[in-house]
Motif scaffolding. Sequence first.
Motif, PDB file in Angstrom:
ATOM      1  N   ASP A 130       0.856  -1.193   0.000  1.00 24.29           N
ATOM      2  CA  ASP A 130       0.000   0.000   0.000  1.00 24.29           C
ATOM      3  C   ASP A 130       0.885   1.233   0.000  1.00 24.29           C
ATOM      4  N   ASP A 158       4.251   2.648  -4.095  1.00 28.18           N
ATOM      5  CA  ASP A 158       3.372   2.594  -5.263  1.00 28.18           C
ATOM      6  C   ASP A 158       3.530   1.201  -5.894  1.00 28.18           C
ATOM      7  N   GLY A 179     -12.408   4.960  -6.745  1.00 31.90           N
ATOM      8  CA  GLY A 179     -12.758   6.382  -6.811  1.00 31.90           C
ATOM      9  C   GLY A 179     -13.828   6.761  -5.804  1.00 31.90           C
ATOM     10  N   GLY A 180     -13.838   6.097  -4.649  1.00 35.54           N
ATOM     11  CA  GLY A 180     -14.796   6.448  -3.593  1.00 35.54           C
ATOM     12  C   GLY A 180     -16.180   5.896  -3.877  1.00 35.54           C
TER      13      GLY A 180
END
Length: 309
Positions: A130, A158, A179-180
């Motif tokens: 992560d 990354d 993207g949430g």
Amino acid sequence: MERKRSRSPRRLVPPVFSQLNLGLQLLFHNSKPVCVVLKKIKLSEIHTVHSEQNPPEVPKKYWVQRYSLFSKFDEGIQLDTESWYSVTQEEIAAKIAKTCEDADLVLDAFAGAGGNVIQFAKNSSVIAVDIDPYKLELLKNNSKVYQVEHKVQCLEGDFLEVGKTLESIDVVFMSPPWGGPEYCRAYSFDLKGITPSIYKVASVCSELTRNLIIYFPRNINPSQVFELLEELPNFERKVEFHAYYRGNKFYTVACFIGDLVHPDTMQLSKLLIESTQGKYQESGLMQALEIQTSLEQKGFNATCECYLK
Ligand code: ADP
């Protein structure tokens, strides 16, 4: 006078069901064959608990379902705001982990607070990657709650960089940033909107593994998944979709690419090669019909379609 009936808005069939049949099928995407399996996977009743007030930073709808996210929630699970909506429900994570329980080493490329990592670590050693060090702190804490911390190695960075430094991994899993919670507003979730680029991520994976599992929103477009195969030239052209359901509610889709896919597809690939003598370039409707006939003659329960979408 005739009264106008108010009509409820027509429900659109999610792309995974409008584009695919249930079960085994052979599709042609951009004139190349893909062996595809679509399964509906049933989940048990959700475990909701309304008795305690939600902390102000946690939306109530996630709080009441906390034991479905982590059955050991009360034993010290820690989540940050993002993780509350992005962590995989425990039952789904366990079902995904079951599909690769024989793997020695599994990598989670976007590990977050560890919902998937914990379930993989019950059977395998796990590398958890992560970019956010705080997520890895949460993950370490949560792995301890499930007593699997000794099976988990955390790598901060990354994935596009970290992945290039690693060697052979049995299975790579990823739940890429969707993207949430807004992802489900569109009819179809666009893979091109994922950051980092899912195509670059797939290309790094192709050097690492022969087994990829990608966890997607329910509005995933299968044809975009088939496009990902172009970044995975070493993989067999086999994709299995597991659509997770609880009652009538359709949650998410796990997509298995490569060797993990249902063994029947091996037979299907063989039949395909026999039927086409390895020449796919001319693939079209007639060929699909011929293959379908040949599959039926051999008693094979599969559909074959020319995929034009
Ligand atoms: P969502 O949009 O699903 O909420 P997030 O933005 O929370 O997704 O990302 C999911 C997880 O992936 C987070 O833990 C985040 O820190 C991690 N992440 C994001 N980008 C990268 C990356 N390039 N490499 C590794 N991990 C990443």
